[in-house]
Design a protein around this motif. Structure first.
Motif, short mmCIF file in Angstrom:
data_model
loop_
_atom_site.label_atom_id
_atom_site.label_comp_id
_atom_site.label_asym_id
_atom_site.label_seq_id
_atom_site.Cartn_x
_atom_site.Cartn_y
_atom_site.Cartn_z
N SER A 5 0.53 -1.05 -0.04
CA SER A 5 0.05 0.13 -0.01
C SER A 5 0.86 1.06 -0.47
CB SER A 5 -0.98 0.22 1.40
OG SER A 5 -0.49 -0.57 2.56
N LYS A 6 2.12 1.40 0.47
CA LYS A 6 2.73 2.70 0.62
C LYS A 6 3.59 2.47 -0.79
CE LYS A 6 4.32 2.08 5.08
NZ LYS A 6 5.05 1.98 6.58
N GLN A 59 -1.01 6.91 -0.90
CA GLN A 59 -1.15 5.00 -1.81
C GLN A 59 -1.77 5.52 -3.31
OE1 GLN A 59 -3.45 4.47 1.82
NE2 GLN A 59 -5.31 3.99 0.59
#
Length: 71
Positions: A5-6, A59
């Motif tokens: 998600s990063k 994100q």
């Protein structure tokens, strides 16, 4: 902490953002990822002139998390 998600960003990208917001003379002294959290990439930035800042990178929009429910 690595997480799908990063959104990681390079030092060159950070320098471009810093120059755009703090002026072309601003130079990064230190650039450290803050690893807590699960969804956003966060960086502590220290400039050569002593200024400090935090950069938060959201994100990507198209990521879906099946374990997260809408309220």
């Amino acid at each position: 902490m690595y997480a799908l998600s990063k959104t990681p960003i390079s030092l060159e990208t950070v320098q471009t953002l810093i120059a755009a917001h703090f002026g072309g003379q601003a130079k990064i002294e230190r650039y450290t990822e803050l690893t807590d959290g699960m969804y956003n990439a966060v960086y502590r930035i220290e400039l050569a002139d002593g200024q400090r800042s935090v950069l938060k990178v959201a994100q990507l929009r198209n990521l879906r998390f099946p374990h997260v429910k809408k309220l």
